[in-house]
Scaffold this motif. Structure first.
Motif, PDB file in Angstrom:
ATOM      1  N   ALA A   3       0.733  -1.135   0.128  1.00 47.80           N
ATOM      2  CA  ALA A   3      -0.043  -0.046  -0.052  1.00 47.80           C
ATOM      3  C   ALA A   3       1.056   1.099  -0.023  1.00 47.80           C
ATOM      4  CB  ALA A   3      -0.840  -0.025   1.108  1.00 47.80           C
ATOM      5  N   VAL A   4       2.007   1.305   0.822  1.00 51.20           N
ATOM      6  CA  VAL A   4       3.033   2.499   0.878  1.00 51.20           C
ATOM      7  C   VAL A   4       3.513   2.496  -0.616  1.00 51.20           C
ATOM      8  CG1 VAL A   4       4.881   3.262   2.062  1.00 51.20           C
ATOM      9  CG2 VAL A   4       2.832   2.115   3.386  1.00 51.20           C
ATOM     10  N   THR A   5       4.067   1.589  -0.896  1.00 49.97           N
ATOM     11  CA  THR A   5       4.669   1.600  -2.399  1.00 49.97           C
ATOM     12  C   THR A   5       3.941   2.039  -3.377  1.00 49.97           C
ATOM     13  OG1 THR A   5       5.967  -0.509  -1.917  1.00 49.97           O
ATOM     14  CG2 THR A   5       6.053   0.129  -4.213  1.00 49.97           C
ATOM     15  N   ALA A  49      -7.645  -3.162   2.537  1.00 46.61           N
ATOM     16  CA  ALA A  49      -8.415  -3.400   1.147  1.00 46.61           C
ATOM     17  C   ALA A  49      -7.522  -4.427   0.605  1.00 46.61           C
ATOM     18  CB  ALA A  49      -8.579  -2.294   0.440  1.00 46.61           C
ATOM     19  N   VAL A  50      -5.942  -4.203   0.400  1.00 49.38           N
ATOM     20  CA  VAL A  50      -5.027  -5.118  -0.167  1.00 49.38           C
ATOM     21  C   VAL A  50      -5.097  -6.475   0.550  1.00 49.38           C
ATOM     22  CG1 VAL A  50      -2.722  -5.768  -0.487  1.00 49.38           C
ATOM     23  CG2 VAL A  50      -3.489  -3.053  -0.843  1.00 49.38           C
ATOM     24  N   LEU A  78      -5.649  -6.000  -8.806  1.00 49.99           N
ATOM     25  CA  LEU A  78      -6.738  -7.089  -8.086  1.00 49.99           C
ATOM     26  C   LEU A  78      -7.365  -6.475  -7.032  1.00 49.99           C
ATOM     27  CD1 LEU A  78      -6.798 -10.249  -7.479  1.00 49.99           C
ATOM     28  CD2 LEU A  78      -5.002  -9.914  -5.881  1.00 49.99           C
ATOM     29  N   THR A  79      -6.811  -5.325  -6.231  1.00 49.49           N
ATOM     30  CA  THR A  79      -7.563  -4.747  -5.047  1.00 49.49           C
ATOM     31  C   THR A  79      -8.684  -3.728  -5.633  1.00 49.49           C
ATOM     32  OG1 THR A  79      -5.664  -5.018  -3.774  1.00 49.49           O
ATOM     33  CG2 THR A  79      -7.281  -3.387  -3.285  1.00 49.49           C
ATOM     34  N   PHE A  80      -8.291  -2.896  -6.676  1.00 47.31           N
ATOM     35  CA  PHE A  80      -9.224  -1.767  -7.363  1.00 47.31           C
ATOM     36  C   PHE A  80      -9.826  -1.940  -8.441  1.00 47.31           C
ATOM     37  CE2 PHE A  80      -6.163  -0.067  -4.303  1.00 47.31           C
ATOM     38  CZ  PHE A  80      -6.729   0.363  -3.406  1.00 47.31           C
ATOM     39  N   PRO A 138      -2.936   1.082 -11.743  1.00 45.58           N
ATOM     40  CA  PRO A 138      -2.463   2.510 -10.877  1.00 45.58           C
ATOM     41  C   PRO A 138      -2.377   3.615 -12.001  1.00 45.58           C
ATOM     42  CG  PRO A 138      -0.767   1.188 -10.961  1.00 45.58           C
ATOM     43  CD  PRO A 138      -1.897   0.175 -11.780  1.00 45.58           C
ATOM     44  N   ASP A 139      -2.306   4.711 -11.468  1.00 46.54           N
ATOM     45  CA  ASP A 139      -2.187   5.866 -12.270  1.00 46.54           C
ATOM     46  C   ASP A 139      -0.751   5.964 -12.852  1.00 46.54           C
ATOM     47  OD1 ASP A 139      -4.545   6.873 -11.517  1.00 46.54           O
ATOM     48  OD2 ASP A 139      -3.888   8.233  -9.800  1.00 46.54           O
TER      49      ASP A 139
END
Length: 390
Positions: A34-36, A46-47, A213-215, A219-220
């Protein structure tokens, strides 16, 4: 964190058995991802839920013009290890290097996975695609790389180009590019997610897949398709040798005193000042944070950047994007001198005395010269007056 524990002890125990990780390590792994990815506070929950409960995404992994270094990097991931990654986090249904099947069985497995997961699978491409001479320089199962890529990308939910070769041509495209090696985006004619590097850090790939997988989305990314969480800052900005750069302390050649003391490698050709990546903050292969080129004493070659890696000579000085250093910085720590000996003090006094004497003589001579000039001027004036009277 409460949302994580809502999974229940049985679920967490199941995760522990599946991934071979303790619950503490699993939660730390989720928080690290999540931090990465630069996600807000609470995203680790959520992860964790996604990895525990979501259906593993089917992954089709293609190989074209490359050295398999990206896959080799993935093999050295430790959190989780490769077998846990491909068996519990994702479903790696086609990978020519890692799969047991071969030949017609391998190609049948690819087509079956694509049909069963139409519109849902993730396509990962490693290696450049040669387009010269109708793509004859790379064929798999009787099909050239161009056709195979387009076929697999047609029904993919997401396309990820891993490594510099797939991202922008990489090594195969350098030196005149005899095979017309091209990027995945150029061949498909549309943007894709790119994770450049030679090789890239496997956790940049893992974090991208876990984000999907999570969302349910990738990613952006920046204008080059690179995930912003990994490629938004210059390596130079967070390099452990940056303080030496700012202080003007540079290694001038390999093995010199500055190199041995960990000074900045800018003058040896480090491309960190013009390369965007997180190499200096995310160690490779879980072998320590120094396990990257600069940490090992070698300049960054800019393998992430299209117009730097495999284009500029390794030891050519980089173009610094955010600040250009002057030729010489004032040192912030000067060498301490020794006290003057009696003999050196006497010699200095003698020199000072001689200088003082010379100054006195110069002043005296200047004065005499001025007096002589005034006398000559007065004499010339009197002579002119006498002539006018006559």
């Amino acid at each position: 964190m409460n949302e994580i524990f809502e999974l229940g002890r049985d679920a967490l125990r199941g995760i522990e058995n599946r991934l071979g990780m303790s619950r503490r390590d699993y939660l730390q792994f989720c928080a690290t991802l999540a931090v990465t990815m630069g996600l807000p506070k609470g995203a680790d929950a959520a992860v964790a839920k996604a990895i525990e409960s979501a259906k593993r995404p089917s992954v089709i992994w293609l190989h074209f013009q490359e050295c398999t270094g990206c896959s080799e990097s993935l093999l050295r991931a430790e959190h989780p290890t490769l077998e846990k990654l491909i068996l519990d986090v994702i479903s790696l249904d086609y990978h020519e290097t890692l799969m047991a099947a071969a030949g017609h069985q391998a190609e049948a497995a690819r087509k079956d996975a694509m049909a069963a997961n139409k519109g849902k699978y993730v396509l990962v491409v490693e290696g450049a695609i040669p387009v010269k001479d109708n793509g004859i320089y790379c064929k798999i199962g009787g099909h050239n790389a161009i056709d195979m890529l387009k076929e697999c990308a047609a029904d993919a939910a997401a396309v990820i180009a891993i490594g510099s070769c797939a991202s922008w041509g990489g090594m195969p495209s350098s030196g005149g590019n005899p095979t017309g090696a091209s990027s995945v985006a150029d061949v498909l004619g549309k943007p894709v997610v790119t994770i450049p590097g030679c090789p890239p850090n496997p956790y940049n790939f893992l974090a991208t897949v876990v984000h999907f997988l999570t969302f349910g989305k990738l990613p952006d990314v920046d204008h080059l398709g690179r995930p912003k969480f990994a490629y938004s800052r210059l390596i130079h900005e967070h390099c452990e040798r940056r303080a030496h750069f700012d202080a003007g302390r540079f290694a001038m050649e390999f093995g010199d005193a500055g190199h041995r003391q960990g000074y900045c490698l800018y003058k040896l050709g480090c491309k960190g000042p013009e390369t965007y990546g997180n190499c200096s903050t995310l160690g490779f292969g879980d072998a320590g944070e120094n396990n990257w080129p600069v940490g090992c004493g070698h300049p960054c070659i800019g393998c992430i950047e299209k117009d730097v890696g495999f284009t500029k000579p390794i030891h050519q000085v980089a173009t610094v994007i955010n600040i250009v250093p002057p030729q010489q910085y004032p040192r912030i720590v000067e060498e301490s001198g020794k006290g003057a000996s009696f003999a050196s003090a006497a010699a200095l006094a003698a020199l000072a005395g001689a200088a003082a004497g010379a100054a006195v003589m110069l002043t005296r001579n200047l004065g005499l010269s001025h007096q002589a000039e005034e006398a000559e001027r007065a004499k010339a004036g009197s002579q002119a007056t006498e002539k006018s009277e006559v």
